[in-house]
Design a protein around this motif. Structure first.
Motif, PDB file in Angstrom:
ATOM      1  N   ARG A   2     118.264  14.317 -14.954  1.00 58.23           N
ATOM      2  CA  ARG A   2     117.517  15.307 -14.211  1.00 58.23           C
ATOM      3  C   ARG A   2     118.320  16.582 -13.998  1.00 58.23           C
ATOM      4  O   ARG A   2     119.522  16.535 -13.741  1.00 58.23           O
ATOM      5  CB  ARG A   2     117.145  14.703 -12.858  1.00 58.23           C
ATOM      6  N   ASP A  45     114.507  24.685 -16.864  1.00 56.38           N
ATOM      7  CA  ASP A  45     113.275  24.004 -16.477  1.00 56.38           C
ATOM      8  C   ASP A  45     113.530  23.144 -15.243  1.00 56.38           C
ATOM      9  O   ASP A  45     113.306  21.947 -15.232  1.00 56.38           O
ATOM     10  CB  ASP A  45     112.761  23.135 -17.631  1.00 56.38           C
ATOM     11  N   HIS A  47     113.013  21.676 -11.628  1.00 55.78           N
ATOM     12  CA  HIS A  47     111.974  21.368 -10.642  1.00 55.78           C
ATOM     13  C   HIS A  47     112.650  20.750  -9.434  1.00 55.78           C
ATOM     14  O   HIS A  47     113.081  19.603  -9.494  1.00 55.78           O
ATOM     15  CB  HIS A  47     110.966  20.373 -11.206  1.00 55.78           C
ATOM     16  N   PRO A  48     112.750  21.485  -8.349  1.00 57.49           N
ATOM     17  CA  PRO A  48     113.446  20.953  -7.179  1.00 57.49           C
ATOM     18  C   PRO A  48     112.820  19.645  -6.734  1.00 57.49           C
ATOM     19  O   PRO A  48     111.614  19.519  -6.662  1.00 57.49           O
ATOM     20  CB  PRO A  48     113.264  22.045  -6.128  1.00 57.49           C
ATOM     21  N   SER A  49     113.628  18.702  -6.433  1.00 55.30           N
ATOM     22  CA  SER A  49     113.122  17.397  -6.016  1.00 55.30           C
ATOM     23  C   SER A  49     112.555  17.439  -4.605  1.00 55.30           C
ATOM     24  O   SER A  49     113.289  17.588  -3.627  1.00 55.30           O
ATOM     25  CB  SER A  49     114.250  16.373  -6.068  1.00 55.30           C
ATOM     26  N   ALA A  50     111.240  17.298  -4.539  1.00 56.01           N
ATOM     27  CA  ALA A  50     110.600  17.317  -3.221  1.00 56.01           C
ATOM     28  C   ALA A  50     111.080  16.136  -2.405  1.00 56.01           C
ATOM     29  O   ALA A  50     111.097  16.174  -1.176  1.00 56.01           O
ATOM     30  CB  ALA A  50     109.089  17.260  -3.374  1.00 56.01           C
ATOM     31  N   ILE A  51     111.489  15.119  -3.091  1.00 54.71           N
ATOM     32  CA  ILE A  51     111.863  13.929  -2.368  1.00 54.71           C
ATOM     33  C   ILE A  51     113.264  14.060  -1.772  1.00 54.71           C
ATOM     34  O   ILE A  51     113.489  13.702  -0.617  1.00 54.71           O
ATOM     35  CB  ILE A  51     111.595  12.696  -3.254  1.00 54.71           C
TER      36      ILE A  51
ATOM     37  N   ILE B  51     111.139   7.380   0.646  1.00 63.55           N
ATOM     38  CA  ILE B  51     111.645   8.594   0.055  1.00 63.55           C
ATOM     39  C   ILE B  51     113.160   8.536  -0.078  1.00 63.55           C
ATOM     40  O   ILE B  51     113.710   8.934  -1.106  1.00 63.55           O
ATOM     41  CB  ILE B  51     111.051   9.815   0.796  1.00 63.55           C
ATOM     42  N   LEU B  55     115.160   8.469  -3.678  1.00 62.04           N
ATOM     43  CA  LEU B  55     116.304   9.306  -3.998  1.00 62.04           C
ATOM     44  C   LEU B  55     117.426   8.451  -4.564  1.00 62.04           C
ATOM     45  O   LEU B  55     118.073   8.788  -5.546  1.00 62.04           O
ATOM     46  CB  LEU B  55     116.810   9.992  -2.734  1.00 62.04           C
ATOM     47  N   ARG B  58     116.355   6.584  -7.940  1.00 64.80           N
ATOM     48  CA  ARG B  58     115.829   7.484  -8.947  1.00 64.80           C
ATOM     49  C   ARG B  58     114.542   6.941  -9.580  1.00 64.80           C
ATOM     50  O   ARG B  58     114.376   6.957 -10.799  1.00 64.80           O
ATOM     51  CB  ARG B  58     116.863   7.761 -10.054  1.00 64.80           C
ATOM     52  N   THR B  60     110.279   6.220  -8.144  1.00 66.78           N
ATOM     53  CA  THR B  60     109.428   6.243  -6.959  1.00 66.78           C
ATOM     54  C   THR B  60     108.273   5.253  -7.051  1.00 66.78           C
ATOM     55  O   THR B  60     107.496   5.126  -6.119  1.00 66.78           O
ATOM     56  CB  THR B  60     108.833   7.652  -6.748  1.00 66.78           C
ATOM     57  N   SER B 110     104.309  20.494 -12.762  1.00 64.52           N
ATOM     58  CA  SER B 110     105.461  20.869 -11.965  1.00 64.52           C
ATOM     59  C   SER B 110     105.460  20.109 -10.637  1.00 64.52           C
ATOM     60  O   SER B 110     106.470  19.544 -10.216  1.00 64.52           O
ATOM     61  CB  SER B 110     105.427  22.372 -11.719  1.00 64.52           C
ATOM     62  N   LYS B 113     106.412  16.545 -11.239  1.00 65.78           N
ATOM     63  CA  LYS B 113     107.839  16.435 -11.507  1.00 65.78           C
ATOM     64  C   LYS B 113     108.626  16.535 -10.203  1.00 65.78           C
ATOM     65  O   LYS B 113     109.530  15.766  -9.933  1.00 65.78           O
ATOM     66  CB  LYS B 113     108.293  17.573 -12.438  1.00 65.78           C
ATOM     67  N   GLN B 114     108.254  17.500  -9.405  1.00 61.23           N
ATOM     68  CA  GLN B 114     108.957  17.674  -8.142  1.00 61.23           C
ATOM     69  C   GLN B 114     108.902  16.418  -7.299  1.00 61.23           C
ATOM     70  O   GLN B 114     109.833  16.090  -6.597  1.00 61.23           O
ATOM     71  CB  GLN B 114     108.348  18.838  -7.355  1.00 61.23           C
ATOM     72  N   HIS B 115     107.767  15.759  -7.397  1.00 62.06           N
ATOM     73  CA  HIS B 115     107.638  14.549  -6.585  1.00 62.06           C
ATOM     74  C   HIS B 115     108.154  13.326  -7.312  1.00 62.06           C
ATOM     75  O   HIS B 115     107.961  12.210  -6.847  1.00 62.06           O
ATOM     76  CB  HIS B 115     106.195  14.382  -6.131  1.00 62.06           C
ATOM     77  N   GLU B 116     108.767  13.569  -8.432  1.00 65.93           N
ATOM     78  CA  GLU B 116     109.442  12.508  -9.158  1.00 65.93           C
ATOM     79  C   GLU B 116     108.568  11.293  -9.434  1.00 65.93           C
ATOM     80  O   GLU B 116     108.997  10.158  -9.270  1.00 65.93           O
ATOM     81  CB  GLU B 116     110.711  12.093  -8.405  1.00 65.93           C
ATOM     82  N   ARG B 137     109.813  18.349 -22.953  1.00 65.72           N
ATOM     83  CA  ARG B 137     110.898  18.179 -21.984  1.00 65.72           C
ATOM     84  C   ARG B 137     110.452  17.487 -20.705  1.00 65.72           C
ATOM     85  O   ARG B 137     111.150  17.496 -19.708  1.00 65.72           O
ATOM     86  CB  ARG B 137     111.516  19.529 -21.666  1.00 65.72           C
TER      87      ARG B 137
END
Lengths: 341, 341
Positions: A2, A45, A47-51, B51, B55, B58, B60, B110, B113-116, B137
């Motif tokens: 990631r 590319d 994507h900040p991890s919201a989690i 959550i 983290l 890795r 969810t 997006s 992805k952010q929410h993994e 990607r």
DNA sequence: CTGAAAGCGCTAACAG
DNA sequence: CTGTTAGCGCTTTCAG
């Protein structure tokens, strides 16, 4: 692997903290660096991890939504209202479906707690005393839509005035000369709406001095099939009942009833009038178009979300905002009710 | 303050690691301690943070679901299939609604992805070449339902064979003596289904040597209202067209068409036959009951989830599983089609 | 305006 | 069988 904030930082030649800042408070970062960081993000590319963020700030900007079932036709409208309002306030929604399974509501709350939602929107099913222990330690705001609380803990709720809505429906029929009116009710465990709508029917019956009695009402579960069956049972007694109209607690049941009537060679509204409840999109298309009482689903969903967001932002307000808030229903006049001469 | 694993550990007189173990691998913990920990959890009303866990591991256990709109009537059925299958595999679903807004699909990916999320289920809307950079990607498996990929990156997809389904519908009409058959199609940006269904119509027309031409088809967007309008346009030419039947690409449009026909004093199926597509629950209740081609929504949803879960568990398999998988459609014979003598 | 460092709650080696 | 330790990726003081 990631792409993390560190990768971006390295690429842009800054510290992770700075990257974080351009994400959250860009105005604190020098224009030049900001741009450099943004570019690095794009290149990688990122994507900040919201989690990870959620863990760090102890807030997920997520609303937990508990629904009893998703195959009811009204669900879509409600959900659309909820989602739009949530998006408007920068919240996402995490849905949990209990499938009308009473014991799954415990799971629902637990699930949503685990996912650290910032508030819970509970729809359709009754909140009774059994919830008190739960509610007392829940720690996040809870708002109700299409239902209300009989628990010691009162909760803000958004819905139509069920009794009045049905009363108005019956009054509408009466105004058109109907006096022998059947009622297609609903009885579900953990549900209060069916009861309230029945009371509305009773009130109207008394108010207008109509014929009634247990033989005038049959119950279902809001779904089409149950409306069909309930109507069939009413029909078995039709020679004594001599119903000229029937009011249902949902459009689905009304549609089932119309189907049943048709299968028995009875025409709506010529032979018997049918009144629905909900105003589903589809009821304007069917034959006959359904006369019904409209619930403002989208607005109910939106208002509930808005109250929830308020409470999430200022939890102190909780005690001030607990009543049931009634949104206006409305009779939409179409073709399934005939005026008796 | 939130109750954490440390609080539980303290209360039970063990280390956080042990608490974590009773959560994840209870068999590794001594029966006695295990019980003590469980009790501490109960006393403190502990809900492990999904959550924080996410983290840490890795992963969810969440499936991201992208839908183009939630007020379409078929959505509920699809969703029910998806959710049940997800639950069966211990996954939750995080839904993102693009509202048919093409540029929001970027947001969708997006967001997810952010929410993994561990995998993405993309429904209804076409995946074309524009997706290639995205897909290359993305890093997590993507599976399609009710659509397919024309991108360079092929993707596993679950749906009915749209062309054949419509072909079969037309064949059904032909078998009942219809030769002048109108088509209520759909054209949406970023959508392939409408095109394929139209091709199915064309194939049938050619195969059976039917009358046709541009004047026999009108387009909508799958929704009832658009079906109504499309039918109205067809009707304007009815004196030349002399349609005896019309096939729609959705039950919604078929219902709109029936409404339109009724409004013009035409009866279904006496004056004109109508064939739907989808087999929505409601179509068995309306008058006339709709003859339609059924899509196995629930199974499509379930199968898509299952493939996704497989890929999430063994990503190496990705290349082996990329074709479009067709699930069987089925003609449901009801009352909206009449056999011409 | 920017960096260093600590910590959110949990898991996963690694010891013991 | 259990504890210690070191992160997961991000935010947030606190310095500078």
């Amino acid at each position: 692997m990631r792409v993390t904030i560190r990768d971006v930082a390295r690429q842009a030649g800054v510290s992770p903290a700075t990257v974080s800042r351009v994400l959250n408070r860009p105005e604190l970062v020098d224009e030049q660096t900001r741009e450099r960081v943004r570019q690095a993000m794009a290149e990688l590319d990122f994507h900040p991890s919201a989690i990870a963020r959620g863990l760090s700030v102890r807030r997920t900007d997520t609303i937990g939504l508990i629904v009893p079932g998703i195959t009811d036709l009204f669900f879509n409208e409600l959900y659309a209202g909820i989602e739009q309002a949530a998006a408007r306030h920068g919240r996402k929604v995490l849905m949990y479906n209990t499938e009308n399974n009473a014991h799954r509501v415990l799971d629902a709350f637990s699930f949503l707690k685990q996912h650290e939602v910032d508030g819970i929107l509970y729809t359709s099913a009754l909140v009774d005393e059994d919830f008190d222990p739960l509610l007392s330690r829940i720690g996040i705001p809870v708002v109700l839509a299409l239902t209300e609380s009989t628990a010691k803990t009162p909760l803000p709720a958004f819905k139509v005035d069920e009794r009045r809505a049905v009363f108005d429906a019956i009054a509408y029929l009466v105004a058109r000369g109907h006096r022998r009116i059947g009622f297609l009710g609903a009885r579900l465990p953990n549900e209060i709406t069916g009861q309230q709508r029945y009371e509305g029917y009773l009130q109207a019956v008394r108010y207008f001095g109509l014929e009634t009695g247990d033989t005038f009402v049959e119950y279902g579960n809001y779904r089409m099939e149950s409306g069909y069956q309930a109507m069939r049972r009413l029909l078995e007694r039709q020679s004594e009942l001599r119903l000229t109209a029937v009011a249902a607690v949902s459009d689905e049941m009304a549609m089932g009833a119309i189907r049943c009537l048709a299968d028995h060679g009875l025409r709506v509204p010529d032979d018997i009038s049918v009144m629905g409840f909900d105003d589903l999109r589809v009821t304007a298309m069917i034959t006959p178009r359904l006369t019904t009482v409209a619930q403002p689903f989208r607005e109910i969903g939106a208002r509930a979300v808005e109250r929830l967001v308020e409470l999430m932002e200022q939890p102190e307000m909780a005690s001030a905002q607990q009543g049931v808030y009634y949104l206006p229903h409305q009779i939409v006049e179409r073709e399934s009710v005939r005026a008796l001469l």
